[in-house]
Design an enzyme around this catalytic site. Structure first.
Site, PDB file in Angstrom:
ATOM      1  NE  ARG A 149      -7.620  -1.234   3.843  1.00 40.57           N
ATOM      2  CZ  ARG A 149      -7.696  -0.415   4.096  1.00 40.57           C
ATOM      3  NH1 ARG A 149      -6.701  -0.638   5.118  1.00 40.57           N
ATOM      4  NH2 ARG A 149      -8.579  -0.266   4.681  1.00 40.57           N
ATOM      5  CB  THR A 151      -8.544  -9.867   3.179  1.00 42.85           C
ATOM      6  OG1 THR A 151      -8.181  -9.227   2.070  1.00 42.85           O
ATOM      7  CG2 THR A 151      -9.213 -11.722   3.579  1.00 42.85           C
ATOM      8  CG  ASP A 172     -13.028   5.074   0.846  1.00 47.14           C
ATOM      9  OD1 ASP A 172     -11.999   5.172   0.036  1.00 47.14           O
ATOM     10  OD2 ASP A 172     -12.669   3.606   1.664  1.00 47.14           O
ATOM     11  CG  ASP A 232     -15.703   5.870  -1.000  1.00 47.14           C
ATOM     12  OD1 ASP A 232     -14.958   5.484  -2.410  1.00 47.14           O
ATOM     13  OD2 ASP A 232     -16.308   4.604  -0.090  1.00 47.14           O
TER      14      ASP A 232
HETATM   15  C1  PRP Z   1      -6.987   3.695   0.281  1.00 48.65           C
HETATM   16  C2  PRP Z   1      -5.560   3.633   0.192  1.00 48.65           C
HETATM   17  C3  PRP Z   1      -4.209   3.194   0.087  1.00 48.65           C
HETATM   18  C4  PRP Z   1      -4.959   1.902   0.597  1.00 48.65           C
HETATM   19  C5  PRP Z   1      -4.280   1.682   2.211  1.00 48.65           C
HETATM   20  O1  PRP Z   1      -7.366   2.716  -0.946  1.00 48.65           O
HETATM   21  O2  PRP Z   1      -5.956   4.674  -1.502  1.00 48.65           O
HETATM   22  O3  PRP Z   1      -4.317   2.926  -1.104  1.00 48.65           O
HETATM   23  O4  PRP Z   1      -6.452   2.052   0.696  1.00 48.65           O
HETATM   24  O5  PRP Z   1      -4.473   0.965   2.876  1.00 48.65           O
HETATM   25  P1  PRP Z   1      -3.261   0.280   3.190  1.00 48.65           P
HETATM   26  O6  PRP Z   1      -2.234   0.242   3.346  1.00 48.65           O
HETATM   27  O7  PRP Z   1      -3.734  -0.701   4.458  1.00 48.65           O
HETATM   28  O8  PRP Z   1      -3.193  -1.154   1.238  1.00 48.65           O
HETATM   29  P2  PRP Z   1      -8.331   1.681  -1.741  1.00 48.65           P
HETATM   30  O9  PRP Z   1      -7.961   0.073  -1.705  1.00 48.65           O
HETATM   31  O10 PRP Z   1      -9.468   2.299  -0.241  1.00 48.65           O
HETATM   32  O11 PRP Z   1      -9.044   2.291  -2.925  1.00 48.65           O
HETATM   33  P3  PRP Z   1      -9.410   3.331  -3.772  1.00 48.65           P
HETATM   34  O12 PRP Z   1      -8.340   4.409  -3.760  1.00 48.65           O
HETATM   35  O13 PRP Z   1      -9.799   2.950  -4.641  1.00 48.65           O
HETATM   36  O14 PRP Z   1     -10.582   3.449  -2.652  1.00 48.65           O
HETATM   37  N1  URA Z   2      -7.833   3.643   2.799  1.00 44.21           N
HETATM   38  C1  URA Z   2      -8.055   4.863   3.569  1.00 44.21           C
HETATM   39  O1  URA Z   2      -8.614   5.502   2.441  1.00 44.21           O
HETATM   40  N2  URA Z   2      -8.469   5.235   4.403  1.00 44.21           N
HETATM   41  C2  URA Z   2      -8.026   4.471   5.813  1.00 44.21           C
HETATM   42  O2  URA Z   2      -7.926   5.085   6.789  1.00 44.21           O
HETATM   43  C3  URA Z   2      -7.507   3.651   5.536  1.00 44.21           C
HETATM   44  C4  URA Z   2      -6.948   2.965   4.361  1.00 44.21           C
END
Ligand code: PRP
Ligand code: URA
Length: 206
Positions: free
Chosen positions: A101, A105, A197, A200
């Site tokens: 994400r 944006t 997150d 992370d």
């Molecule tokens: C996080 C989470 C989802 C997304 C949710 O992933 O694990 O995939 O954000 O957000 P949304 O509903 O607004 O799309 P991230 O993009 O941070 O990637 P990661 O899992 O690699 O940390």
């Molecule tokens: N992605 C995450 O990992 N945490 C949030 O709260 C939103 C998006």
């Protein structure tokens, strides 16, 4: 349709995950355990077919799972839910959908996809701990639909009302399962109160 799986064990483990003081090892372990508990609930209505088998004592008319089950973790954080579900359903095949994400944006970007060939007729279970704006979940559902998937479930740990509405609007045919429906999104697109997150915290990055 939205299902919130309320169970004292799930709630207790999620509470541990939410705490700022919970480190990577315990965060991962609780996620794994919750995924296993959720697997039991989300598979309650899986289709079965009649079979006749032989027990050591007699013939027996019983049932077996009818369809392949394909798990689709949204990378990275969705990977944290794979083992817990595989422990309960060891025959699952695993697809991978790589999405991140954009921090500004909040739009999802695809960087990887790989699917088992059986996806068209399988029960497809997409997993990701967080359902925030719903952008990533909708993109993942679009991707598996393009592969021909028809029977799709979305399983997340924590969801925001905004994300659940977005998925219901674009994909009314997909059942959504959450361990908790939280209050809202903040101005940075994080779920409140949420757990921070997820990626992370699972992988110890940042
Ligand atoms: C996080 C989470 C989802 C997304 C949710 O992933 O694990 O995939 O954000 O957000 P949304 O509903 O607004 O799309 P991230 O993009 O941070 O990637 P990661 O899992 O690699 O940390
Ligand atoms: N992605 C995450 O990992 N945490 C949030 O709260 C939103 C998006």
């Amino acid at each position: 349709m939205l299902h919130v799986l309320e169970h004292p064990l799930i709630t207790h483990k999620l509470t541990q995950m939410r705490k700022t003081t919970t480190g990577t090892k315990d965060f991962r372990q609780n996620l794994d355990e919750i995924a296993g508990l959720m697997a039991y609930e989300i598979t309650r209505d899986l289709p079965v077919k009649p079979v006749r088998i032989e027990t050591p004592v007699s013939a027996c008319d019983t049932y077996e799972l009818e369809k392949d089950i394909i798990l689709v973790p949204i990378l990275r954080a969705g990977l944290g839910m794979v083992n817990g579900i595989c422990d309960l359903i060891p025959t699952v095949k695993v697809a991978h959908v790589g999405l991140y994400r954009d921090e500004e944006t909040l739009e999802p970007h695809v960087y990887f996809e790989k699917y088992p060939k059986e996806i068209k007729d399988a029960v497809v279970i997409i997993v990701d701990p967080m359902l925030a704006t719903g952008g990533s979940a909708c993109a993942a559902i679009d991707m598996v639909k393009r592969q021909g998937a028809k029977n799709i479930r979305l399983v997340c740990l924590v969801g925001a009302p905004e994300g659940a509405k977005e998925v219901e609007k674009h994909h009314p045919d997909v059942d959504i399962y959450l361990a908790a429906l939280d209050e809202k999104l903040n101005e940075k697109g994080y779920i409140v109160p949420g757990l921070g997150d997820a990626g992370d915290r699972i992988f110890g990055t940042k």
